[in-house]
Design a protein around this motif. Sequence first.
Motif, short mmCIF file in Angstrom:
data_model
loop_
_atom_site.label_atom_id
_atom_site.label_comp_id
_atom_site.label_asym_id
_atom_site.label_seq_id
_atom_site.Cartn_x
_atom_site.Cartn_y
_atom_site.Cartn_z
N LEU A 171 32.98 29.81 31.28
CA LEU A 171 32.80 29.76 32.74
C LEU A 171 31.70 30.72 33.19
O LEU A 171 30.91 30.41 34.09
CB LEU A 171 34.11 30.09 33.44
CG LEU A 171 35.19 29.01 33.37
CD1 LEU A 171 36.50 29.52 33.95
CD2 LEU A 171 34.74 27.74 34.10
N THR A 172 31.64 31.90 32.57
CA THR A 172 30.60 32.87 32.92
C THR A 172 29.22 32.33 32.58
O THR A 172 28.26 32.47 33.36
CB THR A 172 30.84 34.21 32.19
OG1 THR A 172 32.13 34.71 32.55
CG2 THR A 172 29.79 35.23 32.56
N GLN A 175 28.46 29.63 35.18
CA GLN A 175 28.25 30.22 36.51
C GLN A 175 26.90 30.90 36.61
O GLN A 175 26.21 30.80 37.63
CB GLN A 175 29.37 31.23 36.81
CG GLN A 175 29.27 31.87 38.20
CD GLN A 175 30.07 33.15 38.29
OE1 GLN A 175 30.01 33.99 37.40
NE2 GLN A 175 30.82 33.29 39.37
N THR A 176 26.50 31.60 35.55
CA THR A 176 25.21 32.32 35.56
C THR A 176 24.06 31.44 35.09
O THR A 176 22.94 31.92 34.94
CB THR A 176 25.30 33.56 34.65
OG1 THR A 176 25.70 33.16 33.33
CG2 THR A 176 26.32 34.56 35.19
N ILE A 232 34.28 35.49 43.93
CA ILE A 232 33.53 34.32 43.48
C ILE A 232 33.19 33.48 44.70
O ILE A 232 33.76 33.69 45.78
CB ILE A 232 34.32 33.46 42.45
CG1 ILE A 232 35.61 32.93 43.08
CG2 ILE A 232 34.61 34.24 41.18
CD1 ILE A 232 36.34 31.92 42.20
N ASP A 274 31.94 27.30 45.57
CA ASP A 274 31.49 26.26 44.63
C ASP A 274 31.71 26.65 43.17
O ASP A 274 31.55 25.81 42.28
CB ASP A 274 30.03 25.89 44.88
CG ASP A 274 29.08 27.08 44.79
OD1 ASP A 274 29.55 28.20 44.50
OD2 ASP A 274 27.87 26.89 45.02
N ASP A 275 32.08 27.90 42.90
CA ASP A 275 32.44 28.27 41.53
C ASP A 275 33.69 27.54 41.06
O ASP A 275 33.88 27.32 39.86
CB ASP A 275 32.65 29.78 41.40
CG ASP A 275 31.35 30.56 41.47
OD1 ASP A 275 30.30 29.98 41.14
OD2 ASP A 275 31.38 31.75 41.85
N LEU A 307 33.31 24.43 38.94
CA LEU A 307 32.98 24.53 37.52
C LEU A 307 34.15 24.10 36.64
O LEU A 307 33.96 23.84 35.44
CB LEU A 307 32.57 25.96 37.16
CG LEU A 307 31.42 26.57 37.95
CD1 LEU A 307 31.19 28.01 37.51
CD2 LEU A 307 30.16 25.75 37.79
#
Length: 277
Positions: free
Chosen positions: A192-193, A196-197, A230, A233-234, A237
């Motif tokens: 997820l990280t 997200q990034t 957060i 929209d995260d 994911l």
Amino acid sequence: MEEPRREQRHEQAREQRREHRQGQAIVRGRFVPTSTHDQRLLARQGPSDWVHTDPWRVLRIQAEFVEGFGQLAELPPAVTVFGSARTPEDSPDYRTGMRLGRALAEAGYAVITGGGPGVMESVNRGAREVDGAVSVGLGIELPFEQRMNDYVDLGVEFRYFFVRKTMFVKYSCGFITLPGGFGTLDELFEALTLVQTRKVTSFPVVLMGSEFWGGMLDWIKGSLLGTGKIAADDLDLITVTDDVDEAVRIIVDADLARSRQLVEEEEACAAQIAEPQ
């Protein structure tokens, strides 16, 4: 009395001025070694504690990357599935894992797991039921014994978690996560990280088991989103489902979207090159 002190100071000054090139480094004074690397390499005997030093570990890490890249480079499109090693064979999660492995293989994907027992074994086992399927296990050295399960066609063992995680991401087009413990959560949030990034793009993350994951998602919405840790929209994911077919469809749709995007980018690049200057 002054003469010995003066000589001592001169000796210290000479020692500090000593200079030696050591690869890309320059060392001076007390850092200058008393022998060369070649001398130490060719010495017939000597202490063996060098195999536990950080420079030697770097070489082992490099070797693990090279081995992993070499073994996995020719895999077909693949999906990584995470889940607990402690799941018994007669559990619903094990049966779900088998159905998922089979469905992914039927859709043309190699399956990648951690190579161990439990959910990992069930996914590899389900994939093996499909002719021509590729079942992969990426194992990890642990303080307690955990052998590679019997349903892996290609198994690679790693010493270092971060090398193994790189292989999971590099050779997958998506992650599906079944119920699991700390290791599963670690792999899930790592993925997820990265998404997200935007270290990886068009990379779906699917959670299977709405009852199991529901409490965690409530906490994410309440404690993370609710306090601004957060963005709204995260949450997009993550997709939660109990349906194996839906999980596979999410992977396939994201894969097709990524392929279309690559084609569009290549066409735009070709058109730009073809434009008269």
